[in-house]
Write an enzyme that holds these catalytic residues in place. Structure first.
Site, mmCIF file in Angstrom:
data_model
loop_
_atom_site.group_PDB
_atom_site.id
_atom_site.type_symbol
_atom_site.label_atom_id
_atom_site.label_comp_id
_atom_site.label_asym_id
_atom_site.label_seq_id
_atom_site.Cartn_x
_atom_site.Cartn_y
_atom_site.Cartn_z
ATOM 1 N N THR A 194 0.888 -1.029 0.108
ATOM 2 C CA THR A 194 -0.102 -0.173 0.161
ATOM 3 C C THR A 194 0.800 1.280 -0.038
ATOM 4 O OG1 THR A 194 -1.672 -1.161 1.249
ATOM 5 C CG2 THR A 194 -1.827 1.122 1.315
ATOM 6 N N ILE A 223 -14.307 -4.002 -0.742
ATOM 7 C CA ILE A 223 -13.834 -2.568 -1.119
ATOM 8 C C ILE A 223 -13.500 -1.976 0.201
ATOM 9 C CG2 ILE A 223 -14.200 -0.391 -1.936
ATOM 10 C CD1 ILE A 223 -16.079 -2.020 -3.859
ATOM 11 N N GLY A 247 -9.281 -1.025 6.789
ATOM 12 C CA GLY A 247 -10.206 -0.154 6.082
ATOM 13 C C GLY A 247 -11.465 -0.280 6.842
HETATM 14 N N1 ASP Z 1 -6.329 0.511 4.411
HETATM 15 C C1 ASP Z 1 -5.977 -0.633 3.402
HETATM 16 C C2 ASP Z 1 -7.450 -1.569 3.464
HETATM 17 O O1 ASP Z 1 -7.940 -1.788 4.526
HETATM 18 C C3 ASP Z 1 -4.969 -1.294 3.971
HETATM 19 C C4 ASP Z 1 -3.354 -0.445 4.116
HETATM 20 O O2 ASP Z 1 -3.691 0.402 4.690
HETATM 21 O O3 ASP Z 1 -2.529 -1.205 4.040
HETATM 22 O O4 ASP Z 1 -7.622 -2.102 2.281
#
Ligand code: ASP
Length: 257
Positions: A194, A223, A247
């Protein structure tokens, strides 16, 4: 005209349970992101170009894997002063998801495209596409196996709730003191691919972008926050945001100022 500013993050894949080499690797990646961003800003690239570059240039091959071992990536980008944004989800063959998000913003009448529609749009736009296997690294295949054994999607559930059959049980805090390992690999359900970036350029324009493979062992079709404008990514003439972490937790905690 004034100074510029940049902030980057390398996703939730870097946690204290990871062995030193992986943490070092993540730091190297972030430093590269930052270097690219800084040299672009010094060359007077506008904020929106800088956040796009930072999001795709230095990223190593690889992505968090959903439960079926394939890949579904997502990304978003927002141009603050113009209040324009683009987002994509469910990408399986697009090499640079953030660039497709930008094309959605600039070349489509919409703000968000997902799954087969997004892939079709990518083909029409002539962006670089690769076989889905390209994103599947051995390292991440191993991580997916661990996440499956732990029956987990989220890091917190590995650390605090689940019992890992072959390494015994773990309680709150235990994972921090002595990293949980299986076959020499740390139990972490995130993959470190990410990237998020927020920039203010010398003309005061703010932009933000985030791209991710999501969470290891996520359900197909899941998602996260990263492509959601106003949740994982946002920019205006006043501020920019790019989130990282679970997320689901981020989506649930969005509040109006
Ligand atoms: N926020 C991202 C998700 O939940 C994961 C991440 O921050 O690496 O898809």
């Amino acid at each position: 005209m004034g100074g510029w500013a940049i902030a980057v993050h390398g996703g939730a894949g870097v946690d204290p349970n990871l062995p030193k080499e992986r943490q070092e690797e993540a730091k190297r990646l972030l430093t590269r992101c930052l270097d690219i961003g800084i040299s672009s800003l010094r060359s007077n690239l506008p904020a929106i170009d800088v956040v796009e570059l930072v999001n795709w240039k230095p990223i190593p091959r690889g992505s968090a894997l959903p439960e079926n071992g394939t890949v579904e990536m997502e990304a978003s980008i927002m141009d603050g002063p113009r209040r324009r944004c683009g987002a994509v989800s469910g990408l399986t063959t697009v090499k640079n998801p953030v660039s497709l998000a930008r094309l959605v913003m600039e070349q489509s009448p919409h703000s968000y495209l997902g799954f087969s529609g997004a892939e079709e749009f990518a083909k029409k736009q002539g962006v670089e596409m690769v076989d889905n296997e390209y994103f599947i690294t051995q390292d991440n295949v191993e991580m997916l196996k661990l996440a499956k054994v732990a029956n987990s999607i989220l890091l917190s559930t590995v650390q605090f709730d689940y019992r890992i059959p072959t390494v015994g049980t773990c309680g709150a805090g235990a994972a921090m003191d002595s990293p949980l390992q299986m076959n020499g690999l740390p139990i972490s359900v995130y993959a470190p691919e990410t990237v998020g970036c927020v920039v203010v350029d010398k003309d005061g324009r703010c932009a933000a972008a985030t791209s991710t493979g999501g969470l290891m062992n996520k359900m197909i079709g899941r998602i996260g926050d990263s492509p959601l404008i106003g949740s994982g990514t946002y920019a205006s003439e006043l501020c920019g945001v790019s989130c990282t972490g679970e997320g689901e937790a981020i989506i649930q905690r969005v509040e109006t100022a």
